[in-house]
Design a protein around this motif. Sequence first.
Motif, PDB file in Angstrom:
ATOM      1  N   ILE A   1      44.079  -1.437  65.398  1.00  0.00           N
ATOM      2  CA  ILE A   1      44.462  -2.665  66.103  1.00  0.00           C
ATOM      3  C   ILE A   1      43.513  -3.753  65.636  1.00  0.00           C
ATOM      4  O   ILE A   1      42.282  -3.583  65.698  1.00  0.00           O
ATOM      5  CB  ILE A   1      44.371  -2.463  67.626  1.00  0.00           C
ATOM      6  CG1 ILE A   1      45.439  -1.457  68.053  1.00  0.00           C
ATOM      7  CG2 ILE A   1      44.559  -3.781  68.368  1.00  0.00           C
ATOM      8  CD1 ILE A   1      45.220  -0.892  69.412  1.00  0.00           C
ATOM      9  N   ILE A   2      44.062  -4.863  65.172  1.00  0.00           N
ATOM     10  CA  ILE A   2      43.217  -5.974  64.705  1.00  0.00           C
ATOM     11  C   ILE A   2      43.089  -6.974  65.850  1.00  0.00           C
ATOM     12  O   ILE A   2      44.087  -7.541  66.296  1.00  0.00           O
ATOM     13  CB  ILE A   2      43.815  -6.653  63.459  1.00  0.00           C
ATOM     14  CG1 ILE A   2      44.157  -5.605  62.386  1.00  0.00           C
ATOM     15  CG2 ILE A   2      42.854  -7.701  62.904  1.00  0.00           C
ATOM     16  CD1 ILE A   2      44.925  -6.173  61.201  1.00  0.00           C
ATOM     17  N   GLY A   3      41.854  -7.185  66.318  1.00  0.00           N
ATOM     18  CA  GLY A   3      41.602  -8.146  67.391  1.00  0.00           C
ATOM     19  C   GLY A   3      41.212  -7.475  68.697  1.00  0.00           C
ATOM     20  O   GLY A   3      42.025  -6.789  69.312  1.00  0.00           O
TER      21      GLY A   3
ATOM     22  N   ASN B   1      40.184 -16.027  73.150  1.00  0.00           N
ATOM     23  CA  ASN B   1      40.835 -16.672  74.294  1.00  0.00           C
ATOM     24  C   ASN B   1      40.691 -15.886  75.588  1.00  0.00           C
ATOM     25  O   ASN B   1      40.746 -16.469  76.665  1.00  0.00           O
ATOM     26  CB  ASN B   1      42.330 -16.854  74.008  1.00  0.00           C
ATOM     27  CG  ASN B   1      42.575 -17.911  72.964  1.00  0.00           C
ATOM     28  OD1 ASN B   1      41.675 -18.651  72.600  1.00  0.00           O
ATOM     29  ND2 ASN B   1      43.789 -17.981  72.465  1.00  0.00           N
ATOM     30  N   VAL B   2      40.534 -14.562  75.459  1.00  0.00           N
ATOM     31  CA  VAL B   2      40.497 -13.770  76.694  1.00  0.00           C
ATOM     32  C   VAL B   2      39.375 -14.238  77.618  1.00  0.00           C
ATOM     33  O   VAL B   2      39.501 -14.178  78.837  1.00  0.00           O
ATOM     34  CB  VAL B   2      40.404 -12.249  76.404  1.00  0.00           C
ATOM     35  CG1 VAL B   2      39.076 -11.855  75.788  1.00  0.00           C
ATOM     36  CG2 VAL B   2      40.625 -11.454  77.684  1.00  0.00           C
ATOM     37  N   ALA B   3      38.277 -14.719  77.043  1.00  0.00           N
ATOM     38  CA  ALA B   3      37.175 -15.186  77.906  1.00  0.00           C
ATOM     39  C   ALA B   3      37.059 -16.710  77.893  1.00  0.00           C
ATOM     40  O   ALA B   3      36.040 -17.258  78.298  1.00  0.00           O
ATOM     41  CB  ALA B   3      35.865 -14.546  77.469  1.00  0.00           C
TER      42      ALA B   3
ATOM     43  N   VAL C   1      46.887  -8.287  66.662  1.00  0.00           N
ATOM     44  CA  VAL C   1      46.836  -8.893  68.009  1.00  0.00           C
ATOM     45  C   VAL C   1      45.727  -9.943  68.000  1.00  0.00           C
ATOM     46  O   VAL C   1      44.710  -9.801  68.678  1.00  0.00           O
ATOM     47  CB  VAL C   1      46.550  -7.823  69.094  1.00  0.00           C
ATOM     48  CG1 VAL C   1      47.053  -8.320  70.449  1.00  0.00           C
ATOM     49  CG2 VAL C   1      47.169  -6.490  68.776  1.00  0.00           C
ATOM     50  N   VAL C   2      45.901 -11.007  67.216  1.00  0.00           N
ATOM     51  CA  VAL C   2      44.791 -11.928  66.983  1.00  0.00           C
ATOM     52  C   VAL C   2      45.044 -13.344  67.519  1.00  0.00           C
ATOM     53  O   VAL C   2      44.362 -14.292  67.121  1.00  0.00           O
ATOM     54  CB  VAL C   2      44.429 -11.995  65.474  1.00  0.00           C
ATOM     55  CG1 VAL C   2      43.886 -10.657  65.005  1.00  0.00           C
ATOM     56  CG2 VAL C   2      45.622 -12.407  64.631  1.00  0.00           C
ATOM     57  N   ALA C   3      45.993 -13.510  68.408  1.00  0.00           N
ATOM     58  CA  ALA C   3      46.258 -14.790  69.086  1.00  0.00           C
ATOM     59  C   ALA C   3      46.311 -15.955  68.079  1.00  0.00           C
ATOM     60  O   ALA C   3      47.166 -15.983  67.203  1.00  0.00           O
ATOM     61  CB  ALA C   3      45.235 -15.015  70.197  1.00  0.00           C
TER      62      ALA C   3
ATOM     63  N   GLY D   1      49.609 -19.166  77.789  1.00  0.00           N
ATOM     64  CA  GLY D   1      49.810 -18.397  79.032  1.00  0.00           C
ATOM     65  C   GLY D   1      49.737 -16.895  78.920  1.00  0.00           C
ATOM     66  O   GLY D   1      50.374 -16.183  79.699  1.00  0.00           O
ATOM     67  N   GLY D   2      48.943 -16.360  77.994  1.00  0.00           N
ATOM     68  CA  GLY D   2      48.967 -14.909  77.792  1.00  0.00           C
ATOM     69  C   GLY D   2      47.978 -14.097  78.597  1.00  0.00           C
ATOM     70  O   GLY D   2      48.076 -12.872  78.632  1.00  0.00           O
ATOM     71  N   PHE D   3      47.031 -14.763  79.266  1.00  0.00           N
ATOM     72  CA  PHE D   3      46.041 -13.969  79.999  1.00  0.00           C
ATOM     73  C   PHE D   3      46.719 -13.129  81.075  1.00  0.00           C
ATOM     74  O   PHE D   3      46.457 -11.937  81.228  1.00  0.00           O
ATOM     75  CB  PHE D   3      44.981 -14.880  80.619  1.00  0.00           C
ATOM     76  CG  PHE D   3      43.993 -14.133  81.471  1.00  0.00           C
ATOM     77  CD1 PHE D   3      43.081 -13.270  80.898  1.00  0.00           C
ATOM     78  CD2 PHE D   3      43.994 -14.280  82.859  1.00  0.00           C
ATOM     79  CE1 PHE D   3      42.177 -12.558  81.690  1.00  0.00           C
ATOM     80  CE2 PHE D   3      43.094 -13.582  83.649  1.00  0.00           C
ATOM     81  CZ  PHE D   3      42.181 -12.714  83.069  1.00  0.00           C
TER      82      PHE D   3
END
Length: 416
Positions: free
Chosen positions: A37-39, A72-74, A236-238, A367-369
């Motif tokens: 998984i990348i990211g 982006n997650v944080a 999965v690198v936004a 809006g992915g969080f």
Amino acid sequence: MSKYSIFSIARNAFSHHENWQKAWRSPEPQAEYDVIIIGAGGHGLATAYYLAKEHGITNVAVLEKGWLGGGNVARNTTIVRSNYLYDESAQIYEKSLKLWEGLSQELNFNVMFSQRGVYNLAHTLQDVRDAHRRANANRLNGIDSRFVTPEEIKREVPIINISPDIRYPVLGATLQPRGGSARHDGVAWGYARAADAAGVDIIQNCKVTGIIRDGGKVTGVETSKGTIKAGKVGIVVAGHSTVLADMAGFSLPIESRPLQALVSEPVKPVIDTVVMSGQVHVYVSQSDKGELVIGAGVDGYHGYSQRGGIDIIEEQLAALKELYPIFSRMRMLRHWGGIVDTTPDASPIISKTPVENLFINCGWGTGGFKATPGSGWVFAHTLATGEPHPINAPFSLDRFTTGYLVDEHGAAAVAH
Ligand SMILES: Cc1cc2nc3c(=O)[nH]c(=O)nc-3n(C[C@H](O)[C@H](O)[C@H](O)COP(=O)(O)OP(=O)(O)OC[C@H]3O[C@@H](n4cnc5c(N)ncnc54)[C@H](O)[C@@H]3O)c2cc1C
């Protein structure tokens, strides 16, 4: 993995909290994995966790170019809700919300999920009509959602200005009581710890620089730590999705743009819910530390810098002051940006790609969080079986050629 509990806190107090077990390992990459998984953002880590938990696939590496949870997650404003207009969106966001509801217990990590309710304000008659339509559509999908009047909003949020003579008067709102917020980096840490405990290798400071193909099939990746072979690869690198797609030789209908947010100095509890406004482009909640968490709209240009234009901040604060005059003398503490990946229909892509055994999960935009658990769950299914789950089947890449779009732009109130 040792279990976090009140007893472990008490036990560790005897050694001055100096002997806590590391939350995850820092392994060197093996030569080959079943799945790469990348990211290591929220979605990548959740995917790794559900691959292990739901499908028994543990020979997995998550490769991260920086540090785990540095994307982006944080960097987001942590709004969680599922009241999207279309059936396809409602399915995936509601699946996610249901997973959120048991997540802290499941991961044995407090992700501080707080169902404090989310209001989406309506400022024009068209907004009001759209809000009614969305609340009705939500209820048909079993999602808690209703229209509330300005007086009801004022009762719950006494500091809001519902005067009819402001630039964008508050004419009502939709309310999703089960919506709310969560601790963003806690989500990354919780999934990382649980995935690591299941045997997943999380490899930080390992940038993917190339996708290796044998004809039409992916066989591995080139990285800053050398070549790593893989049976399957998930991107999965936004905000960097198009960069990785370029490496694999296909293109994506994605634009990357900066999106900003800021927090104020901490103050006593003043707002105990989440209020969003698509029209004036500001949304606000209060963190457990007391800071106001304030989000804006995307910048008008493409870019990869994790900071944005000052004009956006100015507009955002003007809107904040109009809706909440009490904040007019509040000092702001810090602001930052993330890179969001937006699609033409404001819906994600969770899909196979033109390259065999290469899959992609992106396009969550602003809006992915909120979708982190559900996105990881369906993407793990897609990677494990090679086929999309019925929940993510509508979000395939080929919808941009068939025309079967899930057009949430404008339909789902503000995009967060
Ligand atoms: C300011 C802001 C506010 C937001 N507010 C909300 C909100 O309130 N609610 C909501 O639902 N969503 C919100 N979002 C959107 C949400 O944060 C994202 O949609 C979501 O976090 C994206 O998924 P992710 O967590 O996996 O991304 P990320 O955390 O960005 O993970 C992607 C990872 O890939 C890594 N990577 C990139 N290229 C490579 C490479 N070549 N090799 C290895 N690793 C690589 C990156 O370093 C990064 O860590 C907001 C976003 C921003 C920026």
